[in-house]
Design a protein around this motif. Sequence first.
Motif, PDB file in Angstrom:
ATOM      1  N   GLU A  80      46.681  43.546  36.168  1.00 28.23           N
ATOM      2  CA  GLU A  80      47.697  42.672  36.747  1.00 28.23           C
ATOM      3  C   GLU A  80      48.421  43.363  37.905  1.00 28.23           C
ATOM      4  N   ALA A  81      48.607  44.681  37.812  1.00 22.93           N
ATOM      5  CA  ALA A  81      49.259  45.417  38.894  1.00 22.93           C
ATOM      6  C   ALA A  81      48.361  45.516  40.120  1.00 22.93           C
ATOM      7  N   LEU A  82      47.050  45.695  39.884  1.00 21.82           N
ATOM      8  CA  LEU A  82      46.116  45.829  40.992  1.00 21.82           C
ATOM      9  C   LEU A  82      45.818  44.491  41.669  1.00 21.82           C
ATOM     10  N   PHE A  83      45.950  43.408  40.952  1.00 24.10           N
ATOM     11  CA  PHE A  83      45.593  42.077  41.469  1.00 24.10           C
ATOM     12  C   PHE A  83      46.290  41.776  42.798  1.00 24.10           C
ATOM     13  N   PRO A  84      47.627  41.834  42.884  1.00 25.57           N
ATOM     14  CA  PRO A  84      48.262  41.555  44.174  1.00 25.57           C
ATOM     15  C   PRO A  84      48.033  42.650  45.211  1.00 25.57           C
ATOM     16  N   GLU A  85      47.851  43.897  44.757  1.00 26.58           N
ATOM     17  CA  GLU A  85      47.619  44.980  45.699  1.00 26.58           C
ATOM     18  C   GLU A  85      46.285  44.800  46.414  1.00 26.58           C
ATOM     19  N   ILE A  86      45.268  44.400  45.663  1.00 27.93           N
ATOM     20  CA  ILE A  86      43.960  44.143  46.280  1.00 27.93           C
ATOM     21  C   ILE A  86      44.077  43.028  47.306  1.00 27.93           C
ATOM     22  N   GLN A  87      44.757  41.963  46.942  1.00 31.02           N
ATOM     23  CA  GLN A  87      44.904  40.835  47.850  1.00 31.02           C
ATOM     24  C   GLN A  87      45.675  41.227  49.108  1.00 31.02           C
ATOM     25  N   ALA A  88      46.657  42.109  48.955  1.00 33.60           N
ATOM     26  CA  ALA A  88      47.473  42.515  50.097  1.00 33.60           C
ATOM     27  C   ALA A  88      46.752  43.486  51.027  1.00 33.60           C
ATOM     28  N   LYS A  89      45.935  44.381  50.459  1.00 35.86           N
ATOM     29  CA  LYS A  89      45.342  45.454  51.245  1.00 35.86           C
ATOM     30  C   LYS A  89      43.912  45.179  51.715  1.00 35.86           C
ATOM     31  N   ALA A  90      43.213  44.269  51.083  1.00 34.18           N
ATOM     32  CA  ALA A  90      41.822  44.007  51.472  1.00 34.18           C
ATOM     33  C   ALA A  90      41.757  43.368  52.857  1.00 34.18           C
ATOM     34  N   LEU A  91      40.676  43.644  53.558  1.00 34.52           N
ATOM     35  CA  LEU A  91      40.444  42.957  54.827  1.00 34.52           C
ATOM     36  C   LEU A  91      40.163  41.482  54.591  1.00 34.52           C
ATOM     37  N   ALA A  92      39.529  41.187  53.477  1.00 36.33           N
ATOM     38  CA  ALA A  92      39.238  39.799  53.119  1.00 36.33           C
ATOM     39  C   ALA A  92      38.918  39.728  51.638  1.00 36.33           C
ATOM     40  N   PHE A  93      39.257  38.610  51.022  1.00 37.53           N
ATOM     41  CA  PHE A  93      38.855  38.360  49.638  1.00 37.53           C
ATOM     42  C   PHE A  93      38.709  36.861  49.434  1.00 37.53           C
ATOM     43  N   CYS A  94      37.904  36.492  48.465  1.00 39.87           N
ATOM     44  CA  CYS A  94      37.750  35.086  48.101  1.00 39.87           C
ATOM     45  C   CYS A  94      37.415  35.008  46.623  1.00 39.87           C
ATOM     46  N   ILE A  95      38.069  34.095  45.928  1.00 39.60           N
ATOM     47  CA  ILE A  95      37.807  33.833  44.509  1.00 39.60           C
ATOM     48  C   ILE A  95      37.185  32.442  44.404  1.00 39.60           C
ATOM     49  N   ALA A  96      36.055  32.355  43.724  1.00 40.27           N
ATOM     50  CA  ALA A  96      35.337  31.086  43.620  1.00 40.27           C
ATOM     51  C   ALA A  96      34.844  30.913  42.190  1.00 40.27           C
ATOM     52  N   ARG A  97      34.131  29.819  41.945  1.00 43.40           N
ATOM     53  CA  ARG A  97      33.716  29.524  40.575  1.00 43.40           C
ATOM     54  C   ARG A  97      32.531  28.582  40.550  1.00 43.40           C
ATOM     55  N   ALA A  98      31.946  28.483  39.370  1.00 42.04           N
ATOM     56  CA  ALA A  98      31.040  27.383  39.041  1.00 42.04           C
ATOM     57  C   ALA A  98      31.603  26.737  37.789  1.00 42.04           C
ATOM     58  N   SER A  99      31.633  25.438  37.779  1.00 43.21           N
ATOM     59  CA  SER A  99      32.293  24.693  36.716  1.00 43.21           C
ATOM     60  C   SER A  99      31.465  24.655  35.438  1.00 43.21           C
ATOM     61  N   VAL A 100      32.103  24.204  34.369  1.00 42.55           N
ATOM     62  CA  VAL A 100      31.397  24.027  33.101  1.00 42.55           C
ATOM     63  C   VAL A 100      30.241  23.043  33.276  1.00 42.55           C
ATOM     64  N   ALA A 101      30.470  21.965  34.028  1.00 42.59           N
ATOM     65  CA  ALA A 101      29.399  20.988  34.264  1.00 42.59           C
ATOM     66  C   ALA A 101      28.229  21.625  35.002  1.00 42.59           C
ATOM     67  N   GLU A 102      28.523  22.496  35.966  1.00 42.87           N
ATOM     68  CA  GLU A 102      27.450  23.169  36.703  1.00 42.87           C
ATOM     69  C   GLU A 102      26.725  24.174  35.819  1.00 42.87           C
ATOM     70  N   ILE A 103      27.453  24.844  34.938  1.00 40.00           N
ATOM     71  CA  ILE A 103      26.816  25.768  33.990  1.00 40.00           C
ATOM     72  C   ILE A 103      25.827  25.011  33.113  1.00 40.00           C
ATOM     73  N   ASP A 104      26.260  23.867  32.590  1.00 38.64           N
ATOM     74  CA  ASP A 104      25.392  23.090  31.701  1.00 38.64           C
ATOM     75  C   ASP A 104      24.193  22.511  32.448  1.00 38.64           C
ATOM     76  N   LYS A 105      24.364  22.207  33.711  1.00 35.59           N
ATOM     77  CA  LYS A 105      23.271  21.629  34.498  1.00 35.59           C
ATOM     78  C   LYS A 105      22.279  22.693  34.955  1.00 35.59           C
ATOM     79  N   LEU A 106      22.779  23.838  35.397  1.00 38.64           N
ATOM     80  CA  LEU A 106      21.933  24.824  36.057  1.00 38.64           C
ATOM     81  C   LEU A 106      21.432  25.929  35.133  1.00 38.64           C
ATOM     82  N   ASN A 107      22.195  26.302  34.142  1.00 38.67           N
ATOM     83  CA  ASN A 107      22.126  27.443  33.234  1.00 38.67           C
ATOM     84  C   ASN A 107      23.101  28.502  33.735  1.00 38.67           C
TER      85      ASN A 107
END
Length: 206
Positions: A61-88
Motif C-alpha cells: 500500500e505504501a509503494l502503490f502511490p509512490e510507483i504511480q508518482a515516480k514512474a514514467l508511465a503506468f497503466c492498470i487494466a483487466r479482463a472481466s469475469v465474462a471474458e475469462i469464462d469465454k476465453l479461458n
Amino acid sequence: MSKVELGPFVSVYSGSLGAGVDEVGRGPLAGDVVAAAVILDPANPIQGLNDSKKLTEKKREALFPEIQAKALAFCIARASVAEIDKLNILQASLLAMTRAVQGLNPQPEHVWVDGNKIPRWQYPAECVVKGDSRVAAISAASILAKVTRDREMVALHEQFPKYGFAGHKGYPTADHLAAIAEHGITPHHRQSFGPVRKQIEQMDLF
C-alpha cells in the motif's frame, strides 16, 4: 544503450523505454484478472520493490502511490469475469496484459513479461520467469495489479459479506468453497472454473 543494475534485480537495458507487465488473479474463483504495466524512471528510483506476494500489505500500500508518482508511465487494466469464462483464464490474462501495455503513454520500445507466455502483440518482448522478483519494472507492475485487485475484493466483500472475499480474495479456500455450497454463486464468480461449475450443476439437479 547501456546496462544498469537495479539493486537485487537482474541487469536490464536502460537506453530505451522498457516496460514491465504482470497480472494478478489467475487462480481465484471470482473477480476480474487484473494486469499492470510500468515504465520506471532510472533517474527517480523506488526503494523496496519486490514480488508483490513477498511484501506485506502495508508495504504494498505504501509503494502503490509512490510507483504511480515516480514512474514514467503506468497503466492498470483487466479482463472481466465474462471474458475469462469465454476465453479461458490464460487467454484472458494475456488480454489484460495487452490492454495494460497498450494503455501506456509513452508507448514502450521493449516489454518484459512475467512468466513464460508473451501475448500476440507488436512489441519486442521477452519472458522472464519469476520476473516479479527479478526485474524492477515487473515488480512495480505486480504491486499495482495486486493492490488494485485486493481493494476490489474488499469492496466485493461489502456487497457479499457471507463469502469472505476480504480474507481469501476469491481464492478457493475451504471457507470460500463452503460459502459457495451454502449460498450458491454470485454474478462475480467464474462459471468456467471447476468448483463454481460443480455448484451450478448441483443446482440444476433440483
